[in-house]
Each structure stands twice: as structure tokens, then as C-alpha cells.
Design a protein around this motif. Structure first.
Motif, PDB file in Angstrom:
ATOM      1  N   GLN A  52       0.739  -1.249  -0.157  1.00  0.00           N
ATOM      2  CA  GLN A  52      -0.031   0.046   0.001  1.00  0.00           C
ATOM      3  C   GLN A  52       0.930   1.248  -0.159  1.00  0.00           C
ATOM      4  OE1 GLN A  52      -0.616   1.948   3.350  1.00  0.00           O
ATOM      5  NE2 GLN A  52      -1.126   3.556   1.996  1.00  0.00           N
ATOM      6  N   VAL A  53       0.903   2.114  -0.942  1.00  0.00           N
ATOM      7  CA  VAL A  53       1.822   3.225  -1.128  1.00  0.00           C
ATOM      8  C   VAL A  53       1.106   4.465  -1.232  1.00  0.00           C
ATOM      9  CG1 VAL A  53       3.341   4.326  -2.919  1.00  0.00           C
ATOM     10  CG2 VAL A  53       3.293   1.581  -2.620  1.00  0.00           C
ATOM     11  N   GLY A  54       1.349   5.468  -0.398  1.00  0.00           N
ATOM     12  CA  GLY A  54       0.667   6.675  -0.280  1.00  0.00           C
ATOM     13  C   GLY A  54       0.652   7.538  -1.350  1.00  0.00           C
ATOM     14  N   ARG A  55       1.799   7.529  -1.997  1.00  0.00           N
ATOM     15  CA  ARG A  55       2.130   8.345  -3.295  1.00  0.00           C
ATOM     16  C   ARG A  55       2.250   7.321  -4.574  1.00  0.00           C
ATOM     17  NH1 ARG A  55       6.059  13.240  -1.935  1.00  0.00           N
ATOM     18  NH2 ARG A  55       6.020  13.428  -4.201  1.00  0.00           N
ATOM     19  N   SER A  56       3.507   7.418  -4.874  1.00  0.00           N
ATOM     20  CA  SER A  56       4.011   6.693  -6.301  1.00  0.00           C
ATOM     21  C   SER A  56       4.771   5.542  -6.056  1.00  0.00           C
ATOM     22  CB  SER A  56       4.149   7.694  -7.328  1.00  0.00           C
ATOM     23  OG  SER A  56       3.139   8.547  -7.797  1.00  0.00           O
TER      24      SER A  56
END
Length: 564
Positions: A511-515
């Protein structure tokens, strides 16, 4: 008890208090299917009097007009003549003449009978009794029925018995099919109370075939059929659609509790024939609730709640038809069982699971012969013109779906649902807290991590070596990586994701909050759920999924994404 069930229970209690009705009355009014509560004579009874009147009691008030000689039958050596009546919750069959001595009878209540709300039986109710000292096995139905015409050429011929049979006596000697005097080559199998004959090659068109079950077929007590059972049918000139594969496969074990069940056909199917009546999943005799959808050649059943651990489920597809109106030759039934325990926390991708790439605004293949294998590519709310570089990129056993596609019908709604399922999965992974997350930061290269949840409050890297994920012998082990900002792998000599100890890529969630950026020549494992975008650099490969909620997914040069 989950929230949905809790509210349902409270609602029923309120109705009972306000109306003064019983719980059974409320359940009947809310659409519960009726069931046969008892039969007289009971199933398996012997030495029944010859003047016996046959009756069945239901658990609900039933609609008397649905009971007749077509919906309530009694079969001995022939169909028994009689009259059918109904009163309250009891249906009665009165034979016109006394029953025959030393004869086994089979009673059947068909699914055409209804309760007062119009709800039908979930399945035919069938039971057997005898006027003699023993119960004789008999064939009570066949598929195709005797003298059937236009039978499809890939038909699996079936015979259903009135009781369990000795499987060893159901074989190629006791169950045969002939075209004239020529014996048809094929395989015989037996399940439940049904024998199946599958021809080695398609049947010939416009021919009469004769099927026979011989008196060598015996029940589990060793009692044989009284006479050979023989019936005929005539083929047509068409081949029915077939199911090529299922997910899970038949008899699969240790299936995850959030599994979406699917079946893939060999040709396009009429979408109107794929619904919760033709695609069902059961836990024993209990029907699961869920959402049934169909796109391309794949039908999907997404359960409303997680499956139960350590449980065997039965999935069935029946009555599905191709665009010419030809139905599948036989009900397609397969079983699978869930895992009894899981390490970590499973993230339910729902309908997003079918996609190797799912993006918000763009999907591009900048150079090279990239491949997406055994999964689809989707974009929403982006449109088809925002999918570029296909070809030279190809999709193996999959398709591209865009929000502005008008054919087949339902693509836009399917993509909206998939994006919502992706959002739900992302939020679940972001907030997962059992077991307690371990804090990580910076470069994870060179480390070996056991199953669990790993939380980074900023960026995360795999740079100075490979990251090994060790399942420690549990193929159902789960990893969730919660990355607050960007996630980057360097790849090449280091920076790959390595699996050991039975670990599976499908159970790894990033799960990646940006890129996210997957570096040059990286060998990557797992499902990336990114808020913004994902970039795969030159020759990077992934066994997993690239799923971006809002932004684009870019394949830079000759990238491969394989189904985990």
C-alpha cells in the motif's frame, strides 16, 4: 456477528414485536424458501401398506394451486396414477389403485411448488420407500431424457438413481452408450446419486444413441436394479458452450477467505443468462449471497462476506447460454475448501483481482514488447484513447477495458465497481493493525522478513540487496507493507523481491501513499496498491498487480506482469 447480520436480526425482532407475528411468519414474508419438514412414509421405510396415502409436510403455508400431478409425483416401475390435494402445510398424493407389492417407490416434490409469497423450493425433494422388505435401486431420471432430440454433441450423459449406489459397480461395463451396434468410447464417473458418461470424442450429428444401465449396477447394500434401464436420444448438429477453467480450480484447498470465484467460457455468453440463479455458491445446502457479473468470457461471483475458514464450498453454473441461445450441455459443478488459518491479514481486492493493470487516467507502454499475462487491463475514469502502446505490448489471456467502452454492455459499471473495490482494499491495507505493525524505514535491501504488517511513515526503498520474504512453510502467509509516501526499488544486482518458505506473490500487498517505481531489471513480487501512479522501468518484471487509484501506470520498456 457482522454489522449487516446484526441489523437484519434487529429488524426482524422489531417486526415481530410490532406485528405480533411469529419469527417463521416474518421469515416467510421476507422471502425465505420453503422446505419439506417431513414425509410419510419416511425416506427408507420398508413394508409400506399397499393402501398407503402419501403425504409431505412443509415448514410454511404453501400455495395450493402449485400442487398437481406434475409437481408431486410417485414413481414405481412406472409413474403412479393418482390425485394430489393440499391443505394448510400438507400435500397429499392418493394413488388411484393400491400400490404394488415388493416394489420400491420414489416420491418427488418439484421446485415448481411455491409458498404463499411465491418463493419456490431451492431443489427437488426426493425420497424412497418400499412395499417389500428391501429397497431396490432404480434410475429415476436421465439427462438427456428418453427420446430427447437436438442433443448437443458434447453432452455428458447422466443417470440419477433413487439412492446411493456402490461406486465400484458404476463403470464402463454397467453404463454404456451405443450408436446402433457401435459402442461409444468414453469414461464413466459417479458422484452423489448420479452416474456420468463422458464420450472420448464429440457425438456424431443427427444420430440416435442408446444408453443402458445394466442390472450389474448395485446399491451400497448389494441390491441390484431389477431390470436394465434403457433410453434413447437423438443428437442435433450443435456444440454447447463449455467452461474452460475455474478459479479456484476443482478440489482446490487452502483458498483465501476473501476469494472471488470465477469461471471462464470458451466463447462469449449471453450476459442476461449469468446471474445469481445460474451462478451459485453453497456452503453445504446454504446459498451464499454475492454479486454476479460477466465480462469478456468470464463469469464472476463476489461473495458479500468473507468465506468461513476450514469449509468446503460448491460452485455451480447452470443454464448459461451463448449468444445463439444454446445452453451449456450440463450443470458445471466444482468444489474448493478454505484455509483453516492465516498468518497476517488478507486484503480483499474484490473485483479488482482480475486486473494486472488498473489505472485512473492513463496506461502506457513506451517501448518494447511488454506483456500482461492471464489478467486484464482497465482504466477508469480514463478513456480508451488514454491507453497507448498496445501493440507492441500484448495481453495474453486477457483484454483491455476502458470507461467509455460501449460493448459488451456493462463495462463502465464493472470498472466503477473494480475501482471502488480497489479503494476499499487500499483503505483496508492502510489501516490494517492485526497483528500489530512493525515499524520499518529506509532501505530494506538485504533483509529477510517474516509474515506480518510493516509500516513506514515516509518513503521505503529496496536498494542495497534483495528483500527476502520467508513464509516459514506456510503457503498462506500474508505481508502488508504500509508506505506513507513513495516506494522505490533499484533492481539489477540488488533490489529484487525474493520469496522463500512457500511464500506466494498473491498474498503480498504494497500500500503506497504516493507513487511507486519498480527499477530497471527488477524482479518484483506482490500487489501494488498506489494512491497516485506506478512506473515500471526498463525490463522490470512483476508477479503481481499494478493498481493505481488516481494516476497512470507506465511501462517504460519491455515489462512483464504475470498473474500471482
Amino acid at each position: 456477528m457482522n454489522t449487516k447480520n446484526l441489523f437484519s436480526t434487529i429488524a426482524m425482532a422489531v417486526v415481530v414485536l410490532i406485528s405480533g407475528c411469529s419469527k417463521d411468519d416474518v421469515q416467510e414474508s421476507t422471502g425465505e424458501s420453503p422446505i419439506v419438514a417431513s414425509a410419510n412414509p419416511e425416506n427408507g421405510t420398508t413394508n409400506v401398506p399397499l393402501n398407503k396415502t402419501i403425504s409431505v409436510d412443509f415448514n410454511q403455508e404453501m400455495k395450493a394451486s402449485t400442487f398437481d400431478l406434475a409437481s408431486f409425483t410417485l414413481q414405481g416401475t412406472t409413474l403412479v396414477a393418482g390425485t394430489v390435494s393440499f391443505s394448510g402445510k400438507t400435500a397429499t398424493f392418493s394413488p388411484t389403485a393400491p400400490l404394488t407389492a415388493n416394489t420400491t417407490y420414489t416420491g418427488t416434490i418439484k421446485t415448481t411448488v411455491q409458498n404463499i409469497m411465491g418463493n419456490t423450493l431451492a431443489a427437488d425433494y426426493v425420497w424412497t420407500f418400499s412395499t417389500g422388505a428391501s429397497l431396490n435401486p432404480m434410475v429415476i431420471s436421465t439427462d438427456p431424457i428418453t427420446k430427447a432430440t437436438n442433443v448437443v454433441l458434447n453432452k455428458i450423459v447422466a443417470a440419477n438413481f433413487n439412492m446411493p449406489m456402490n461406486q465400484a459397480t458404476i463403470n464402463a461395463s454397467t453404463f454404456t452408450i451405443k450408436q446402433g451396434t457401435i459402442v461409444v468410447a468414453g469414461s464413466v464417473s459417479y458422484s452423489g446419486t448420479t452416474a456420468y458418461f463422458k464420450s472420448s470424442v464429440p457425438l456424431m450429428a443427427n444420430m440416435i444413441y442408446t444408453a443402458t444401465i445394466t442390472t450389474e449396477a448395485k446399491n451400497i447394500q448389494g441390491t441390484a436394479l431389477v431390470n436394465n434401464y434403457v433410453w434413447t436420444f437423438t443428437t442435433g448438429a450443435t456444440t454447447a458452450p463449455m467452461i474452460l477453467s475455474t478459479d479456484p480450480i476443482d478440489n482446490a484447498t487452502a483458498i483465501s477467505l476473501n476469494k472471488t470465484i470465477s469461471a471462464t467460457f470458451n466463447i462469449a455468453i449471453d450476459p442476461t443468462t449469468i446471474n445469481d440463479k445460474t451462478f451459485t455458491v453453497k456452503n453445504g445446502t446454504t446459498l451464499l449471497t454475492g454479486v454476479v457479473s460477466y465480462t469478456g468470457t468470464t463469469a464472476t461471483f463476489d461473495p458479500s462476506t468473507d468465506l468461513v475458514p476450514g469449509t468446503t464450498y460448491t460452485a455451480t453454473i447452470s443454464g448459461a447460454k451463448n449468444m445463439e441461445g444454446i445452453a451449456i450441455a450440463n450443470d458445471y459443478v466444482w468444489n474448493f475448501s478454505t484455509s483453516s488459518s492465516l498468518i497476517g491479514t488478507i486484503v480483499n481486492l474484490g473485483s479488482a483481482e482480475r486486473f494486472g493493470i488498473l489505472a485512473g487516467v492513463g496506461v502506457s507502454n513506451n517501448a518494447g514488447f511488454s506483456e500482461i499475462r492471464n489478467m486484464d487491463v482497465g482504466i477508469s475514469p480514463g478513456v480508451r484513447s488514454s491507453v497507448t502502446g498496445f501493440p507492441p505490448a500484448i495481453i495474453v489471456e486477457g483484454a483491455i477495458y476502458a470507461s467509455n467502452d460501449i460493448a459488451p454492455p456493462g463495462i463502465s459499471a464493472m470498472l466503477i465497481k473494480a475501482k471502488q473495490d480497489l479503494t476499499n482494499a487500499y483503505l483496508f491495507a492502510e489501516g490494517a493493525s492485526t497483528p500489530a505493525p512493525a515499524t520499518v524505514s529506509g532501505d530494506q535491501g538485504g533483509k529477510t522478513l517474516a509474515p506480518g504488517i510493516y509500516k513506514s511513515t515516509s518513503t521505503l526503498l529496496i536498494q542495497s540487496g534483495d528483500l527476502t520474504l520467508d513464509a516459514q512453510g506456510d503457503a498462506n502467509a500474508v505481508w502488508i507493507f504500509q508506505v506513507a509516501s513513495d516506494f522505490t526499488t533499484v533492481g539489477g544486482a540488488g533490489g529484487n523481491v525474493i520469496l522463500s518458505g512457500g511464500a506466494q506473490a498473491k498474498n503480498i500487498f504494497w500500500q503506497v501513499g504516493r507513487s511507486a517505481t519498480i527499477g530497471n531489471y527488477t524482479t518484483f513480487k506482490g500487489n501494488i496498491l498506489a494512491l497516485t501512479s506506478i512506473t515500471m522501468n526498463s525490463h522490470a518484471t512483476a508477479q503481481g498487480r499494478m493498481l493505481a487509484r488516481n494516476g497512470a501506470i507506465v511501462m517504460t520498456h519491455t515489462n512483464i506482469i504475470s498473474k500471482p
